[in-house]
Design an enzyme around this catalytic site. Structure first.
Site, PDB file in Angstrom:
ATOM      1  N   ARG A   1       3.847   0.224   9.527  1.00  0.00           N
ATOM      2  CA  ARG A   1       3.713   1.127  10.668  1.00  0.00           C
ATOM      3  C   ARG A   1       4.799   0.861  11.704  1.00  0.00           C
ATOM      4  O   ARG A   1       5.216   1.768  12.415  1.00  0.00           O
ATOM      5  CB  ARG A   1       2.303   0.997  11.269  1.00  0.00           C
TER       6      ARG A   1
ATOM      7  N   LYS B   1       0.851 -13.348   3.366  1.00  0.00           N
ATOM      8  CA  LYS B   1      -0.141 -12.914   2.389  1.00  0.00           C
ATOM      9  C   LYS B   1      -0.535 -14.098   1.496  1.00  0.00           C
ATOM     10  O   LYS B   1       0.305 -14.942   1.195  1.00  0.00           O
ATOM     11  CB  LYS B   1       0.453 -11.821   1.491  1.00  0.00           C
TER      12      LYS B   1
HETATM   13  N1  BES Z   1       2.066  -3.252   1.967  1.00  0.00           N
HETATM   14  C1  BES Z   1       0.794  -3.569   2.499  1.00  0.00           C
HETATM   15  C2  BES Z   1      -0.305  -2.636   1.987  1.00  0.00           C
HETATM   16  C3  BES Z   1      -0.589  -2.702   0.512  1.00  0.00           C
HETATM   17  C4  BES Z   1      -1.591  -3.518   0.030  1.00  0.00           C
HETATM   18  C5  BES Z   1       0.093  -1.906  -0.373  1.00  0.00           C
HETATM   19  C6  BES Z   1      -1.859  -3.566  -1.330  1.00  0.00           C
HETATM   20  C7  BES Z   1      -0.159  -1.927  -1.742  1.00  0.00           C
HETATM   21  C8  BES Z   1      -1.144  -2.755  -2.199  1.00  0.00           C
HETATM   22  C9  BES Z   1       0.817  -3.487   4.021  1.00  0.00           C
HETATM   23  O1  BES Z   1       2.030  -3.779   4.633  1.00  0.00           O
HETATM   24  C10 BES Z   1      -0.157  -4.476   4.551  1.00  0.00           C
HETATM   25  O2  BES Z   1       0.062  -5.638   4.380  1.00  0.00           O
HETATM   26  N2  BES Z   1      -1.203  -3.991   5.190  1.00  0.00           N
HETATM   27  C11 BES Z   1      -2.192  -4.842   5.746  1.00  0.00           C
HETATM   28  C12 BES Z   1      -2.579  -4.299   7.099  1.00  0.00           C
HETATM   29  C13 BES Z   1      -3.446  -5.224   7.889  1.00  0.00           C
HETATM   30  C14 BES Z   1      -2.664  -6.452   8.300  1.00  0.00           C
HETATM   31  C15 BES Z   1      -3.942  -4.490   9.090  1.00  0.00           C
HETATM   32  C16 BES Z   1      -3.384  -4.850   4.810  1.00  0.00           C
HETATM   33  O3  BES Z   1      -3.712  -3.808   4.242  1.00  0.00           O
HETATM   34  O4  BES Z   1      -3.988  -5.905   4.639  1.00  0.00           O
HETATM   35 MN    MN Z   2       2.266  -5.870   5.004  1.00  0.00          MN
END
Ligand code: BES
Ligand code: MN
Ligand code: ZN
Length: 487
Positions: free
Chosen positions: A339, A265
């Protein structure tokens, strides 16, 4: 753990209020101010009304005006706008905002108007929810109140207070877990906490450690946890009273911290990722609440705990894993880890053939793009999704039903495995739901994405504090209460 207690107020009028603050309601009609309170002393009422008139206070729902009255100089009066015709959730918000205004005082008396048990319950619940603040690491003066006296002339006050306390304390416990940073809450300490708290409530608990994860071939948890010094765990808790109606399984995403892994991230998105265990915290306390309320329904909760980190042993993008049900997944994005761990929980949960399985997860940023920060997204099979939406409505929690479109399934196709873990960027909340769908087989199912609503990034409002909100815990309890009533 934040410890705030609800009591029945001893006094029947202002003379007997033993706290330094009192919460009352009011509304306006043209310029006339009308105090609405369970307190009836004519002098007190007139003094408050006069002050509110002079201050030209707003009676918008849950807006708070602080005042003092000549007859009781030591008493802070928090007058909360009632808006027009407050419903149960308005009362919860009104009580919450009023009690939060009392932060810094030792105790407050809530003397809001009500005529039914349901209204009193909403007031008591909102008061305790609104009092919450996360104070573990700070020592300033504005500490939350320690004692809340609920003023009522209804006959069932004690039992209503007891019930509201159980529910609100558990929401506040979810908030504590979510607010706690990952250096003080890891897979081990979360599992230990779950074990202690669930057993104390009368649940049975089993913790799958790393060796057992390998033995059971829980491939998602292993893959996501591999990069961390903190081993992944699966925790199963069960509430099974003798007289159970129905059997619900709950599954929660418990990522103690989500760096994204090698699909790292950016630094602006990595902060707040201590909250990525919110789903597991929510389902843990929903089961504990069911046990504390002795709901006659069977519930099994599955907490999928792992930390998504980077190291020489971490999962790489392109790695392929195979689940215990035979489905193989190409991990094209290590940041779609939620997931991956939920899939294990869903397989385990549905193996036991519950009537329905409900998962809760801070799953996608796309949830916030689609619905904003306050509306939870709910997907799943039609009937269960609608039942969860109805439960959210009853609990006064904002939620919206979302589709799982057939045409998006193809975006999860992989060239070398049965599926990839991420698909189309557009509709990212829905493709995440479609991924999970593959792991529930024919079991009635709801998927609850709380990425946005689990954490309040703006200021406090109503009964919602800044930071962790604990949303959907009460919705799940409401759902379970409905199941307990079914035959
Ligand atoms: N934990 C995150 C989602 C999230 C984002 C929760 C902001 C709370 C606040 C999740 O694991 C994630 O990183 N999701 C990705 C999915 C993508 C790679 C398809 C996302 O939302 O960018
Ligand atoms: Mn994630
Ligand atoms: Zn995550």
């Amino acid at each position: 753990m934040t410890e705030i207690k609800l009591h029945k107020a001893a006094g029947i009028d202002t003379a007997e209020i033993t706290t330094a603050g009192v919460i009352v309601g009011f509304s306006k009609n043209d310029d006339a101010v009308k105090l609405a309170s369970s307190l009836t002393s004519p002098e007190f009422v007139t003094e408050c009304e006069n002050a509110l008139k002079t201050l030209r206070a707003s009676d918008t729902t849950a807006s708070v005006t602080t005042l003092t009255v000549p007859s009781q100089r030591d008493l802070l009066v928090f007058a909360v706008g009632l808006g027009t015709d407050p419903d149960l959730d308005d009362l919860r918000q009104i009580a919450g905002a009023g009690v939060r205004a009392g932060a810094g005082l030792d105790g407050v008396t809530v003397a809001l108007p009500h005529s039914t048990n349901a209204e009193l319950e909403a007031i008591a619940e909102g008061a305790l929810l609104g009092a919450y603040d996360f104070t573990r690491y700070r020592k300033d003066a504005d500490q939350p109140v320690k004692m809340i006296n609920i003023h009522s002339t209804l006959s069932d006050v004690e039992s209503i207070i007891e019930r509201s306390s159980i529910i609100a304390q558990n929401v506040n416990a979810v908030r504590d877990l979510v607010n706690t940073p990952a250096n003080d809450l890891n897979t081990e300490s979360f599992a230990q906490y779950a074990l202690t708290e669930a057993q104390a409530a009368g649940c049975s608990v089993h913790v799958y450690d790393l060796a057992q994860l390998y033995k059971e071939n829980l491939a998602g948890l292993i893959a996501v946890g591999k990069g961390s010094a903190n081993e992944p765990k699966l925790v199963r808790i069960e509430w099974n009273p003798g007289n159970a109606h129905g059997f619900t399984a709950l599954v929660g995403k418990g990522i103690m911290f989500d760096t994204g892994g090698y699909s790292l991230k950016p630094s602006t998105a990595i902060t707040e990722m201590k909250t990525d265990m919110g789903g597991a915290a929510t389902i843990l306390h929903a089961v504990i609440t069911a046990a504390r309320l002795e709901l006659p329904t069977k519930v099994v909760g599955w907490m999928c705990l792992a930390e998504n980190m980077i190291s020489g042993t971490a999962t790489r993008p392109d790695d392929v894993i195979t689940y215990r049900n035979g489905i193989s997944v190409e991990i094209n994005n290590t940041d779609a880890e939620g997931r991956l761990v939920l899939a294990d929980g869903l397989i385990m949960a549905t193996d036991e053939q519950p009537d329905a399985v409900i998962d809760v997860a801070t799953l996608t940023g796309a949830q916030m793009v689609a619905l904003g920060e306050r509306y939870t997204g709910i997907m799943g099979t039609d009937a269960t999704r609608e039942e969860v939406l109805a439960a959210a409505q009853n609990a006064g929690e904002l939620a919206w039903g979302m589709p799982l479109p057939e045409h998006l399934k193809s975006s999860l196709k992989s060239d070398i495995a049965d599926m990839k873990n991420t698909g189309s960027r557009y509709g990212g909340m829905l493709t995440a739901g479609l991924f999970l769908q593959r792991f529930v087989a024919d079991t009635p199912w709801a998927h609850i994405d709380i990425a946005g609503p689990s954490f309040n990034r703006e200021g406090a409002y109503g009964y919602t504090p800044k930071g962790a909100t604990g949303t959907m815990m009460r919705t799940l309890v409401n759902y379970l209460e409905e199941k307990a009533l079914e035959n």
